[in-house]
Scaffold this motif. Sequence first.
Motif, PDB file in Angstrom:
ATOM      1  N   GLU A 135       0.774  -1.162   0.197  1.00 14.62           N
ATOM      2  CA  GLU A 135       0.005  -0.027  -0.064  1.00 14.62           C
ATOM      3  C   GLU A 135       0.791   1.185  -0.129  1.00 14.62           C
ATOM      4  N   LYS A 136       1.981   1.151   0.292  1.00  7.84           N
ATOM      5  CA  LYS A 136       3.098   2.283   0.222  1.00  7.84           C
ATOM      6  C   LYS A 136       4.188   2.481  -0.769  1.00  7.84           C
ATOM      7  N   TYR A 137       4.453   1.204  -1.338  1.00  8.65           N
ATOM      8  CA  TYR A 137       5.741   1.083  -2.104  1.00  8.65           C
ATOM      9  C   TYR A 137       5.618   0.672  -3.629  1.00  8.65           C
ATOM     10  N   TYR A 185       0.111   5.668  -2.888  1.00  5.61           N
ATOM     11  CA  TYR A 185       1.472   5.226  -2.699  1.00  5.61           C
ATOM     12  C   TYR A 185       2.404   6.217  -2.290  1.00  5.61           C
ATOM     13  N   ASP A 186       3.140   6.038  -1.382  1.00  2.18           N
ATOM     14  CA  ASP A 186       4.070   7.170  -0.583  1.00  2.18           C
ATOM     15  C   ASP A 186       5.573   7.049  -1.231  1.00  2.18           C
TER      16      ASP A 186
END
Length: 135
Positions: A66-68, A100-101
């Motif tokens: 969920e972030k990468y 996404y971060d």
Amino acid sequence: LSDIVVCKEIRDLCKRWADTRIITDSHDSLALERFIHKASQFRYLAIGIKVDAQLIAFSITTLLSEKYGNCLFAKADVNFHGSYSILMNETSKALVNQGYDYLNFEQDLSIPNMRQAKLSLNPINFLRKYQVCTA
């Protein structure tokens, strides 16, 4: 990447990209072919930029969590000034819009100037590399 025409456009751009460089191995093109063949097995984001109906840049980013996101491939026709910057900007915007971060940008693979280009993006950190082998 299930569209044959899109895959041909990507291959053509990769050939144009390689023709402007002195490349001694084909690991990148082999990896791209393997990914295209197995693309349906991955969650990924593919971005393409066209000028006058010609593909001038593309990126393929796998969506890891969920972030990468992990940008496996990014190529641009440098005859179009700013094409890499626009590609990275559009890829980043699309990832942010999907929640996404972080974006890990492809390995250097000994491609000249790749490290400097990556450093120009002001990374917040570097991931450690590991090699997995059988004992």
